[in-house]
Design an enzyme around this catalytic site. Structure first.
Site, PDB file in Angstrom:
ATOM      1  N   HIS A 176       0.726  -1.338   0.016  1.00 22.40           N
ATOM      2  CA  HIS A 176      -0.052   0.138   0.160  1.00 22.40           C
ATOM      3  C   HIS A 176       1.036   1.272   0.091  1.00 22.40           C
ATOM      4  CE1 HIS A 176       0.394  -0.393   4.466  1.00 22.40           C
ATOM      5  NE2 HIS A 176       0.501   0.908   4.361  1.00 22.40           N
ATOM      6  N   ASP A 188      -0.039  -7.857   1.463  1.00 18.84           N
ATOM      7  CA  ASP A 188       0.371  -6.283   1.551  1.00 18.84           C
ATOM      8  C   ASP A 188       1.937  -6.333   1.541  1.00 18.84           C
ATOM      9  OD1 ASP A 188      -0.184  -3.660   1.472  1.00 18.84           O
ATOM     10  OD2 ASP A 188      -0.303  -3.531   3.581  1.00 18.84           O
ATOM     11  N   SER A 218       5.023   2.597   7.975  1.00 19.56           N
ATOM     12  CA  SER A 218       4.673   1.559   7.441  1.00 19.56           C
ATOM     13  C   SER A 218       5.637   1.019   6.349  1.00 19.56           C
ATOM     14  CB  SER A 218       3.242   1.897   6.275  1.00 19.56           C
ATOM     15  OG  SER A 218       2.640   0.512   5.799  1.00 19.56           O
TER      16      SER A 218
END
Length: 452
Positions: free
Chosen positions: A92, A122, A195
């Site tokens: 993402h 992911d 992230s």
């Protein structure tokens, strides 16, 4: 409160491991050409939802306003896993990007290309071209226990090489957004920009990739989740070898076992994965699995909770023949199944209410038999549909008009008449399992009929 010397010594010193690992942790920035307003609307809608799991990166691609031609940017973290320039981060972070820039601690900025991405986990594997690259130490066999110290390095809100520490809160977490990753839960402070960054143990080894947070505010609330490195490096290998990730597929829809269900299936305690539906033409159907089976062991691995099964099956090589121990109508059996490959996309089947004969029963409901055409339209081989819910056990357990009932007490229901016959014979004061299909989703509930 002042810590005494003995207490102070019990806290670890993270300086050495941070000095060793941080050079291989990178800042990832992306650029996306303006396209539409759709992404902003989705982001703002999600931000207002309570109790959600979020992907988090620094500045989500905000679509430009009318007449604004400025490219959008985002920010995240990653780390170098090999000296030939492979970089691992979350999918993402770079999704939809037209340009990806990897910035090293020594201030080098390099354009990266995507080798392969896996949406289910992911993860994305990037490649940069450079020499003298620092590399993290990866441990895919680390023993991870709740209570142990862990450290995160990343770029929260763009503050590069920021370090936060905490403990492992739990392991093997199954999140609503992902069934094929047994997440590591921590209380390490994670914020937008972290992230894709590494989670390290006290030996300075990367044991996870910081991926999601649980939040009501959009910021850190003490619940962070990381992808274990054994999962990540398996993805890396497949992306390197073939550019995509294949996973094992059994072809069943499952649900967890609670105390009432366990009692109704004559289990001493809740355990295993209850098969709510066997998908058509799946490996499970070809191997003889049936709705109502309880999967207790898969390829020698005990299934303590239903969430254990998807990950174990997903890691099983496609084409491998495995033994599966099940409980069927109170008797243990072993089925042999050849694992298939998980399809890329699953299509939902619309199931609608149908009409036929009406009858009443001890549950306090009226049901109708499905016609042949209605069975085809609803993708059911057998069953009845609930027409009315009156006073009685049916209402107490939440039955609704339009619910499909396919099995009661491990017996198939193929008509309103057979439904009544089965219900008439049910024992009183005992938990009875019933298989429902509601809005296309199958599952089991339990009820009791009390002696009058």
């Amino acid at each position: 409160m002042t810590l005494n010397t003995a207490q102070a010594r019990s806290y670890p010193d993270f300086t050495e491991l941070v000095e060793d690992a941080s050079p291989a942790v990178v800042n990832i920035s992306t650029r996306q050409e303006p396209k539409s307003r759709q992404r902003l609307q989705f982001h703002e809608f999600n931000r207002d939802l309570p109790d959600i799991f979020r992907d988090f990166f620094g500045k989500p691609f905000p679509p430009p306003g009318k007449g604004n031609k400025t490219p959008a940017h985002s920010l995240g973290s990653g780390f170098i896993v090999s000296q030939d320039g492979y970089v691992l981060t979350n999918n993402h972070v770079i999704s939809g990007a037209d340009e990806i820039i990897v910035r090293l601690k020594d201030r080098r900025e390099l354009e990266a290309k995507v080798i392969g991405a896996d949406e289910r986990s992911d993860l994305v594997l990037l490649k940069i071209e450079a020499s003298d690259l620092p590399v993290v130490k990866v441990n895919t066999r680390a023993v991870i226990k709740p209570g142990q110290w862990v450290v995160a390095i990343g770029s929260p809100f763009g503050f590069e090489a920021s370090v936060t520490a905490g403990i492992v809160s739990a392991t093997g977490r199954n999140l609503p957004s992902e069934n094929y990753v047994p997440f590591i839960q921590t209380d390490v402070a994670i914020n937008p920009g972290n992230s894709g960054g590494p989670l390290l143990n006290l030996e300075g080894e990367v044991i996870g990739i910081n991926s999601q947070i649980y939040t009501r505010s959009g910021g850190f609330m003490g619940l962070s989740f990381a992808i274990p490195m054994d999962v990540a490096m398996d993805v890396v290998k497949q992306l390197k070898d073939k550019g995509y990730v294949s996973r094992g597929w059994l072809g069943v829809m499952i649900q967890g076992m609670n105390k009432a269900l366990a009692e109704s299936f004559d289990l001493e305690k809740p355990m295993g994965a209850l098969v709510a539906e066997v998908l058509e033409s799946s490996p499970a159907e070809k191997s003889g699995f049936k709705s109502g089976d309880i999967i207790l062991q898969f390829d020698g691995q005990e299934i303590k909770e239903s969430s254990d099964l998807p990950y174990i099956v997903g890691r099983t090589p496609v084409g491998k023949q495995v033994n599966v121990d099940i409980l069927r109508k109170g008797e243990k059996q072993t089925l042999t199944v050849t694992i298939g490959e998980l399809p890329d996309k699953r299509q939902a089947v619309d199931k609608r209410q149908s009409k036929d004969q009406i009858s009443s029963n001890r549950l306090g409901i009226t049901v109708k038999t499905l016609t042949t055409d209605e069975k085809e339209q609803s993708d059911l081989a057998y069953g009845v549909v609930v027409d009315k819910v009156l006073d009685g056990p049916g209402r107490d357990v939440g039955l609704r008009p339009g619910d499909f009932i396919t099995d009661i007490y491990n017996e198939k229901v193929d008509s309103a008449e057979s439904f009544n016959e089965i219900v008439d014979k049910l024992p009183a004061n005992k938990s009875i399992p019933m298989r429902l299909v509601r809005h296309g989703k199958p599952g089991y509930i339990t009820f009791k009929i009390t002696d009058e």
